[in-house]
Design a protein around this motif. Structure first.
Motif, PDB file in Angstrom:
ATOM      1  N   ASP A   1     -87.655   2.789  88.995  1.00  0.00           N
ATOM      2  CA  ASP A   1     -88.587   2.457  87.910  1.00  0.00           C
ATOM      3  C   ASP A   1     -87.968   2.877  86.582  1.00  0.00           C
ATOM      4  O   ASP A   1     -87.653   4.038  86.359  1.00  0.00           O
ATOM      5  CB  ASP A   1     -89.909   3.188  88.143  1.00  0.00           C
ATOM      6  CG  ASP A   1     -90.945   2.910  87.062  1.00  0.00           C
ATOM      7  OD1 ASP A   1     -90.666   2.105  86.154  1.00  0.00           O
ATOM      8  OD2 ASP A   1     -92.033   3.519  87.121  1.00  0.00           O
TER       9      ASP A   1
ATOM     10  N   GLY B   1     -89.494   2.211  83.595  1.00  0.00           N
ATOM     11  CA  GLY B   1     -90.522   2.351  82.572  1.00  0.00           C
ATOM     12  C   GLY B   1     -91.338   1.094  82.331  1.00  0.00           C
ATOM     13  O   GLY B   1     -90.837  -0.026  82.457  1.00  0.00           O
TER      14      GLY B   1
ATOM     15  N   ASP C   1     -86.549   4.339  80.318  1.00  0.00           N
ATOM     16  CA  ASP C   1     -87.130   5.592  80.804  1.00  0.00           C
ATOM     17  C   ASP C   1     -86.985   5.636  82.330  1.00  0.00           C
ATOM     18  O   ASP C   1     -87.963   5.462  83.068  1.00  0.00           O
ATOM     19  CB  ASP C   1     -88.601   5.671  80.382  1.00  0.00           C
ATOM     20  CG  ASP C   1     -89.268   6.966  80.824  1.00  0.00           C
ATOM     21  OD1 ASP C   1     -88.541   7.945  81.096  1.00  0.00           O
ATOM     22  OD2 ASP C   1     -90.517   6.984  80.915  1.00  0.00           O
TER      23      ASP C   1
ATOM     24  N   LYS D   1     -86.945   6.887  85.915  1.00  0.00           N
ATOM     25  CA  LYS D   1     -87.681   7.974  86.565  1.00  0.00           C
ATOM     26  C   LYS D   1     -86.806   8.788  87.501  1.00  0.00           C
ATOM     27  O   LYS D   1     -87.165   9.907  87.878  1.00  0.00           O
ATOM     28  CB  LYS D   1     -88.874   7.393  87.335  1.00  0.00           C
ATOM     29  CG  LYS D   1     -89.856   6.615  86.463  1.00  0.00           C
ATOM     30  CD  LYS D   1     -90.417   7.485  85.341  1.00  0.00           C
ATOM     31  CE  LYS D   1     -91.515   6.787  84.569  1.00  0.00           C
ATOM     32  NZ  LYS D   1     -91.018   5.692  83.722  1.00  0.00           N
TER      33      LYS D   1
END
Length: 281
Positions: free
Chosen positions: A227, A229, A244, A246
């Motif tokens: 992921d 973001g 972003d 994860k």
């Protein structure tokens, strides 16, 4: 001793620091010192350090003060300049301090500008120096507590483009492309685990209905994509969106954009995948 005697000691001490006392004035200072109810050596040291303190403050670039603090200092300065000489505090009250991040300015007011002598001025400067040092300490503490500097999306994009070993991957249509072509690229620094997405012509979404989500495909780490973001596009033209991730990215094989429900999903069905940026091996 009278208030006038206290003021005379103050000015004579300042003259001593400046080195311009006459013999008569030195005699007067010695006499007044003996009559003083307190030891004036501490005040003498304050005056001696004033010039050095001011030099240090002037030579050291300080962080910008918060507007509220700067306004408070300006207002107090204006009030002090208007204060009559008869209302000045005695020598023993000329202090300023910094404690628990709070600046407490000195209360000593300078003489009226029309009658200010060099000696009177340097006596007041000693108090001003203490205030400036306090402000410098405050700014320094604010800098230390501020943590790492956060770059804007534009600054991060330009910074990434200047780095060596950074991947730049163009977007291409995915399995369910947009009606109108979208261009741009992914800029990814795998060493620092930083990246940003550039889109040109990306459709504006309604975040109450659907949101975009980035997925980083990294087979060396896991079969499931990472992921990267959930984000929105709120303007037409060029849009920059920081990545972003994860989880730590080991070796990205591709970056994919899906359209998901508000808030995104943990695992995507990839039913709507309008953009893909495959990394060339």
């Amino acid at each position: 001793m009278s208030q006038t005697d206290f003021e005379s000691v103050e000015e004579l001490l300042a003259g001593e620091v400046l080195g311009d006392l006459t013999d008569d004035e030195r005699t007067q200072l010695s006499r007044l010192e003996r009559q003083m109810p307190v030891d004036v050596n501490e005040r003498r040291r304050d005056l001696e350090h004033a010039a050095a303190a001011l030099s240090c403050v002037a030579a050291t670039p300080q962080s910008r003060l918060p507007d509220e603090l700067a306004q408070t200092i300006r207002q107090q300065g204006y009030q002090s300049l208007r204060q009559p000489r008869s209302q000045r505090d005695q020598v023993s009250s000329q202090t300023s301090a910094v404690s628990e991040g709070t600046v407490r300015p000195a209360t000593k007011a300078p003489p009226k500008s029309t009658t200010t002598s060099m000696r009177e001025l340097i006596a007041w400067v000693a108090c001003a120096a203490a205030l400036l040092v306090a402000v410098g300490l405050y700014a320094s503490s604010q800098q230390k507590d501020a943590g790492p500097i956060t770059l804007t999306s534009t600054e991060l994009y330009q910074d990434l483009l200047q780095r060596k070993g950074v991947s730049q991957i163009d977007w291409s249509p995915g399995t369910t492309p947009f009606d109108n072509p979208v261009s741009g690229k992914v800029v990814w620094d795998n060493e620092k685990q930083q990246g940003i997405m550039q889109f040109v012509g990306m459709p504006i979404n309604d975040p109450t209905v659907e949101q975009y989500q980035l997925w980083i495909i990294d087979p060396e780490r896991d079969e499931e994509p990472i992921d990267g973001g959930v984000f929105d596009v709120t303007a037409s033209g060029e849009v920059l969106i920081p990545i972003d991730a994860k989880l730590k990215v080991v070796s990205p094989a591709a970056f994919a954009i899906t359209i998901e429900q508000p808030g995104g999903v943990v695992v995507s069905t990839q039913e709507r995948l309008p953009l893909l940026a495959p990394v060339e091996s």
